[in-house]
Every structure is written in structure tokens, then in C-alpha cells.
Scaffold this motif. Sequence first.
Motif: not given
Length: 122
Positions: A1-11, A13-21, A45-50
Motif C-alpha cells: 500500500m502506498l501512502e502520501g500527504s500534502c506538504l503541511c500534512g492536512n491531507i 491518502f492511501s492507495v490500495t490496488g495496483a497503480p496504472e498510467g 476511485e474506491t482504491d484511494l482513501e483520502i
Amino acid sequence: MLEGSCLCGNICFSVTGAPEGVSACHCGQCRKQSGHVWSSAFVPETDLEITGAVTWYEATPQAKRGFCATCGAFLFWKAHDEDTMSFALGALDGPTGLRLEKHIFTADKGDYYEIADGVPQK
Ligand SMILES: [Zn+2]
């Protein structure tokens, strides 16, 4: 699972499933919003939790662009007629395991750099 955030951390997100493109977009809109080139991949969209409050901007009627209103990070792109959502590769934390597959909208790229990484250009 991939995880990310914006610079300040207010947002976050986690990514399940295999990213494409996995791509770097050189279009004028992505350049204006990101300050250079915007690299992203997409999942259903259902594989992206924000979590956190995303501000959406519609540069065109076809799609919306999600960013953090506090730090300005450009995180998401969503076409209205697709059930996938793109997320910014630059916002991911840690090793991604991803490789750039293509450069897109290269006809719109800036004149101040060359694309010389051997990755296909569309
Ligand atoms: Zn932020």
C-alpha cells in the motif's frame, strides 16, 4: 500500500490496488498548477482513501483538480466521466516501487528543459 500527504500534512491518502498510467504530464494546466511537470498514477476511485479537506478546482469542465488550500500541494486529478482518480507521485512517502511509463502532452512542455530519460513520449 502506498501512502502520501500534502506538504503541511492536512491531507493524507492511501492507495490500495495496483497503480496504472504512471506518467509525467507536461500540459499547460499541470505546469501552471504544479509549477513544472506533474507526475501521477491512477487507481479506481474506491482504491484511494483520502483524509482531510481537499479543495477542488475545475480548469476545464471535463475534470477536477484537488489541492490543499493550506500548503498548495496539487494532489489529485479526476475526470468526471471516469471512475478512476490520479494521485501525485511526488506526494508519496517512502519508496514507491513505481517507474515512469510515459511522458504525456509533451507538445505543451516548457522550452526550458529537455526530456532525455528515454521514457516514451506521448
Ligand atoms: Zn497541505
